[in-house]
Design a protein around this motif. Structure first.
Motif, mmCIF file in Angstrom:
data_model
loop_
_atom_site.group_PDB
_atom_site.id
_atom_site.type_symbol
_atom_site.label_atom_id
_atom_site.label_comp_id
_atom_site.label_asym_id
_atom_site.label_seq_id
_atom_site.Cartn_x
_atom_site.Cartn_y
_atom_site.Cartn_z
ATOM 1 N N VAL A 46 0.846 -1.187 0.000
ATOM 2 C CA VAL A 46 0.000 0.000 0.000
ATOM 3 C C VAL A 46 0.892 1.251 0.000
ATOM 4 O O VAL A 46 1.823 1.361 0.787
ATOM 5 C CB VAL A 46 -0.929 0.010 1.229
ATOM 6 C CG1 VAL A 46 -1.689 1.336 1.322
ATOM 7 C CG2 VAL A 46 -1.901 -1.157 1.163
ATOM 8 N N GLY A 47 0.590 2.167 -0.894
ATOM 9 C CA GLY A 47 1.383 3.390 -1.002
ATOM 10 C C GLY A 47 2.345 3.381 -2.157
ATOM 11 O O GLY A 47 2.924 4.421 -2.494
ATOM 12 N N ARG A 48 2.529 2.227 -2.811
ATOM 13 C CA ARG A 48 3.408 2.156 -3.977
ATOM 14 C C ARG A 48 2.628 2.610 -5.210
ATOM 15 O O ARG A 48 1.634 1.996 -5.578
ATOM 16 C CB ARG A 48 3.920 0.732 -4.182
ATOM 17 C CG ARG A 48 4.835 0.243 -3.070
ATOM 18 C CD ARG A 48 5.306 -1.173 -3.351
ATOM 19 N NE ARG A 48 6.132 -1.682 -2.273
ATOM 20 C CZ ARG A 48 6.601 -2.931 -2.224
ATOM 21 N NH1 ARG A 48 6.313 -3.791 -3.207
ATOM 22 N NH2 ARG A 48 7.340 -3.341 -1.204
ATOM 23 N N GLY A 49 3.081 3.664 -5.832
ATOM 24 C CA GLY A 49 2.350 4.218 -6.968
ATOM 25 C C GLY A 49 0.994 4.724 -6.492
ATOM 26 O O GLY A 49 0.880 5.449 -5.511
ATOM 27 N N GLY A 50 -0.057 4.295 -7.174
ATOM 28 C CA GLY A 50 -1.404 4.690 -6.780
ATOM 29 C C GLY A 50 -2.137 3.608 -6.016
ATOM 30 O O GLY A 50 -3.363 3.673 -5.862
ATOM 31 N N TYR A 51 -1.402 2.610 -5.547
ATOM 32 C CA TYR A 51 -2.012 1.472 -4.855
ATOM 33 C C TYR A 51 -2.339 1.869 -3.415
ATOM 34 O O TYR A 51 -1.449 2.017 -2.583
ATOM 35 C CB TYR A 51 -1.053 0.276 -4.885
ATOM 36 C CG TYR A 51 -1.670 -1.037 -4.454
ATOM 37 C CD1 TYR A 51 -2.642 -1.652 -5.230
ATOM 38 C CD2 TYR A 51 -1.252 -1.676 -3.291
ATOM 39 C CE1 TYR A 51 -3.191 -2.869 -4.859
ATOM 40 C CE2 TYR A 51 -1.792 -2.891 -2.910
ATOM 41 C CZ TYR A 51 -2.760 -3.481 -3.691
ATOM 42 O OH TYR A 51 -3.300 -4.689 -3.320
ATOM 43 N N GLN A 52 -3.645 2.027 -3.130
ATOM 44 C CA GLN A 52 -4.100 2.463 -1.821
ATOM 45 C C GLN A 52 -4.843 1.333 -1.113
ATOM 46 O O GLN A 52 -5.032 0.248 -1.667
ATOM 47 C CB GLN A 52 -4.993 3.701 -1.966
ATOM 48 C CG GLN A 52 -4.310 4.878 -2.659
ATOM 49 C CD GLN A 52 -3.063 5.345 -1.921
ATOM 50 O OE1 GLN A 52 -3.019 5.353 -0.692
ATOM 51 N NE2 GLN A 52 -2.037 5.745 -2.676
ATOM 52 N N ILE A 53 -5.270 1.607 0.124
ATOM 53 C CA ILE A 53 -5.890 0.572 0.948
ATOM 54 C C ILE A 53 -7.165 0.033 0.304
ATOM 55 O O ILE A 53 -7.466 -1.157 0.403
ATOM 56 C CB ILE A 53 -6.176 1.114 2.372
ATOM 57 C CG1 ILE A 53 -6.629 -0.025 3.298
ATOM 58 C CG2 ILE A 53 -7.204 2.234 2.326
ATOM 59 C CD1 ILE A 53 -5.566 -1.046 3.577
ATOM 60 N N GLN A 54 -7.926 0.909 -0.401
ATOM 61 C CA GLN A 54 -9.146 0.433 -1.050
ATOM 62 C C GLN A 54 -8.827 -0.535 -2.183
ATOM 63 O O GLN A 54 -9.583 -1.481 -2.434
ATOM 64 C CB GLN A 54 -9.994 1.602 -1.565
ATOM 65 C CG GLN A 54 -9.364 2.438 -2.663
ATOM 66 C CD GLN A 54 -8.581 3.614 -2.098
ATOM 67 O OE1 GLN A 54 -8.165 3.582 -0.938
ATOM 68 N NE2 GLN A 54 -8.421 4.654 -2.911
ATOM 69 N N HIS A 55 -7.694 -0.314 -2.861
ATOM 70 C CA HIS A 55 -7.269 -1.258 -3.907
ATOM 71 C C HIS A 55 -6.879 -2.600 -3.274
ATOM 72 O O HIS A 55 -7.151 -3.661 -3.851
ATOM 73 C CB HIS A 55 -6.087 -0.689 -4.684
ATOM 74 C CG HIS A 55 -6.404 0.568 -5.424
ATOM 75 N ND1 HIS A 55 -5.833 1.781 -5.110
ATOM 76 C CD2 HIS A 55 -7.251 0.813 -6.454
ATOM 77 C CE1 HIS A 55 -6.285 2.705 -5.922
ATOM 78 N NE2 HIS A 55 -7.163 2.149 -6.750
ATOM 79 N N ALA A 56 -6.250 -2.546 -2.100
ATOM 80 C CA ALA A 56 -5.853 -3.781 -1.416
ATOM 81 C C ALA A 56 -7.082 -4.600 -1.027
ATOM 82 O O ALA A 56 -7.115 -5.826 -1.210
ATOM 83 C CB ALA A 56 -5.014 -3.449 -0.183
ATOM 84 N N PHE A 57 -8.109 -3.908 -0.499
ATOM 85 C CA PHE A 57 -9.336 -4.613 -0.119
ATOM 86 C C PHE A 57 -10.010 -5.236 -1.341
ATOM 87 O O PHE A 57 -10.483 -6.386 -1.287
ATOM 88 C CB PHE A 57 -10.304 -3.656 0.590
ATOM 89 C CG PHE A 57 -10.005 -3.478 2.053
ATOM 90 C CD1 PHE A 57 -10.117 -4.542 2.935
ATOM 91 C CD2 PHE A 57 -9.618 -2.244 2.549
ATOM 92 C CE1 PHE A 57 -9.838 -4.381 4.294
ATOM 93 C CE2 PHE A 57 -9.338 -2.075 3.894
ATOM 94 C CZ PHE A 57 -9.447 -3.142 4.772
ATOM 95 N N LEU A 58 -10.054 -4.498 -2.444
ATOM 96 C CA LEU A 58 -10.672 -5.026 -3.661
ATOM 97 C C LEU A 58 -9.853 -6.177 -4.233
ATOM 98 O O LEU A 58 -10.413 -7.176 -4.714
ATOM 99 C CB LEU A 58 -10.807 -3.906 -4.694
ATOM 100 C CG LEU A 58 -11.550 -4.261 -5.988
ATOM 101 C CD1 LEU A 58 -12.935 -4.813 -5.683
ATOM 102 C CD2 LEU A 58 -11.644 -3.052 -6.901
ATOM 103 N N TYR A 59 -8.527 -6.062 -4.164
ATOM 104 C CA TYR A 59 -7.647 -7.133 -4.639
ATOM 105 C C TYR A 59 -7.890 -8.411 -3.835
ATOM 106 O O TYR A 59 -7.974 -9.517 -4.396
ATOM 107 C CB TYR A 59 -6.199 -6.691 -4.505
ATOM 108 C CG TYR A 59 -5.179 -7.736 -4.909
ATOM 109 C CD1 TYR A 59 -4.883 -7.964 -6.246
ATOM 110 C CD2 TYR A 59 -4.521 -8.492 -3.944
ATOM 111 C CE1 TYR A 59 -3.957 -8.920 -6.609
ATOM 112 C CE2 TYR A 59 -3.596 -9.446 -4.301
ATOM 113 C CZ TYR A 59 -3.311 -9.659 -5.632
ATOM 114 O OH TYR A 59 -2.399 -10.621 -5.992
ATOM 115 N N ILE A 60 -8.025 -8.273 -2.517
ATOM 116 C CA ILE A 60 -8.280 -9.435 -1.652
ATOM 117 C C ILE A 60 -9.651 -10.027 -1.947
ATOM 118 O O ILE A 60 -9.819 -11.252 -2.011
ATOM 119 C CB ILE A 60 -8.166 -9.024 -0.170
ATOM 120 C CG1 ILE A 60 -6.714 -8.650 0.154
ATOM 121 C CG2 ILE A 60 -8.643 -10.150 0.741
ATOM 122 C CD1 ILE A 60 -6.553 -7.960 1.482
ATOM 123 N N LEU A 61 -10.633 -9.161 -2.139
ATOM 124 C CA LEU A 61 -11.991 -9.622 -2.438
ATOM 125 C C LEU A 61 -12.027 -10.418 -3.735
ATOM 126 O O LEU A 61 -12.695 -11.455 -3.830
ATOM 127 C CB LEU A 61 -12.935 -8.419 -2.518
ATOM 128 C CG LEU A 61 -14.424 -8.731 -2.745
ATOM 129 C CD1 LEU A 61 -14.984 -9.496 -1.553
ATOM 130 C CD2 LEU A 61 -15.210 -7.449 -2.974
#
Length: 378
Positions: free
Chosen positions: A39-54
């Protein structure tokens, strides 16, 4: 018997889905921990992490369904045994064979769900998850430091093979565009005929690519003739082109398969990619094993439910419900480990792919039959 089937089916379905939900929550938590450093690399934010996990949960659903079926069925049968309900069923005329058929009918639902997730939902969600992460981070796919290597056949208009082509892709962008492309083309006698480099390549459809900023070097057959070696330079010609059309069996989807985990691919994609590798005389064992595992794995639900049936014949003095569930978890973990172990051993020892995929399930099926024989004897 219909009433009993509905009762048992309702209880097993409820328990299995509860176990599956618990497993998915646990794996999602572990994935979240693994994603936090990104999280924090480029535009990768916490909401992207949650969606990626989902988007990764359908893959876990496919992998965990047989284990969830085992643990959920053990829980239901152990509860029936502890409350003497299963004993009453047996006194009423329920045989082991009939109980097995009842569980098989329930297991068919889980088999179909496993097929659905393995063939449709999981491959699509896994691909979407990887694209989401790459786009958010602004990263590209790379196989090695030198880029991705693949092989293709050169065919004329009639479909006759006239040579082979080795393709080196520096970067594969999320939109399917290729960067830093190199092509090494050989004739049927494996003599280098041309070398093409391009800054980028865009797929146009119908097996056609548009190469941009192209440099093409042609080699005459005399270049590799030892008798004309002093004049070899005369047989080499290099031209620069703004763009060039390339006809190739390779597509962006086929290239994306190279980066994908075979266990997360559908059987259809595995079959298509294996065919491509075989046509180019490349090793296919890894994808053959993954293909047969895709076909066989959903039926492991039947094996797991057969393993759960002996627990209904164990009385409370043989151990409480929690102990039986713990044993079920250990059996499920052992099945998962053995399944992975056989895949690697089969690949190393070049065992037949079908045998490699079927062996773990057969091993546990024999164990289930042996356990049923033992509980009936005692």
């Amino acid at each position: 018997m219909t009433v009993l089937q509905r009762y048992l089916g309702k209880e097993v379905l409820r328990s299995v889905f509860f176990v599956l939900l618990a497993f998915l929550a646990l794996f999602a938590f572990f994935d979240l921990i693994n994603e936090l450093p990104s999280v924090g690399r480029g535009g990768y934010q916490i909401q992207h992490a949650f969606l990626y996990i989902l988007l990764g949960l359908p893959g876990y659903t496919y992998e965990l369904m047989p284990i969830a079926a085992l643990i959920g069925t053990i829980y239901v049968l152990a509860q029936l045994a502890s409350n003497s309900e299963f004993t009453i069923m047996r006194v009423s005329g329920l045989s082991t064979t009939e109980a097995g058929f009842m569980l098989a009918k329930i297991g068919l639902v889980f088999v179909l769900i496993t097929f659905l997730f393995g063939e449709v939902i999981s491959p699509a969600s896994a691909e979407r998850a990887e694209r989401l992460k790459q786009q958010a981070q602004g990263s590209t796919s790379k196989e090695f430091r030198s880029g991705l290597w693949t092989k293709d056949l050169i065919k004329d208009a009639s479909g006759t093979v006239t040579g082979s082509r080795f393709v080196n892709v520096g970067e594969l962008l999320p939109n399917g565009q290729l960067k830093e492309l190199k092509l090494y083309q050989f004739d049927l006698e494996l003599r280098l005929t041309s070398m093409v480099t391009a800054a980028s390549a865009t797929f146009q459809g119908n097996k056609r690519w548009r190469l941009d900023q192209v440099s093409e070097t042609l080699f005459a057959p005399t270049v590799f003739d030892l008798n004309t070696l002093p004049d070899a330079a005369a047989g080499i010609a290099t031209t620069k082109l703004a763009n060039k059309e390339l006809v190739s069996e390779i597509t962006p989807d086929l290239l994306s398969v190279t980066f994908a985990d075979p266990d997360r691919m559908s059987a259809l994609d595995l079959s298509s990619y294996t065919r491509h590798l075989a046509e180019n005389k490349q090793v296919t064992e890894r994808y053959d094993i993954a293909f047969w595992k895709k076909i066989v794995y959903p039926f492991a639900v039947f094996v797991m439910m057969a393993l759960a049936l002996p627990f209904a014949y164990l009385h409370a003095r043989s151990g409480g419900v929690s102990l039986k569930i713990f044993i079920g978890i250990m059996i499920g973990v052992s099945f998962k480990l053995l399944n992975s172990l056989f895949s690697h051993i089969g690949l190393l020892n070049t065992w037949p792919p079908l045998a490699t995929a079927v062996a773990p399930s057969l091993f546990f099926l024999v164990g289930a039959i042996g356990a049923l024989w033992w509980v009936e004897r005692h």
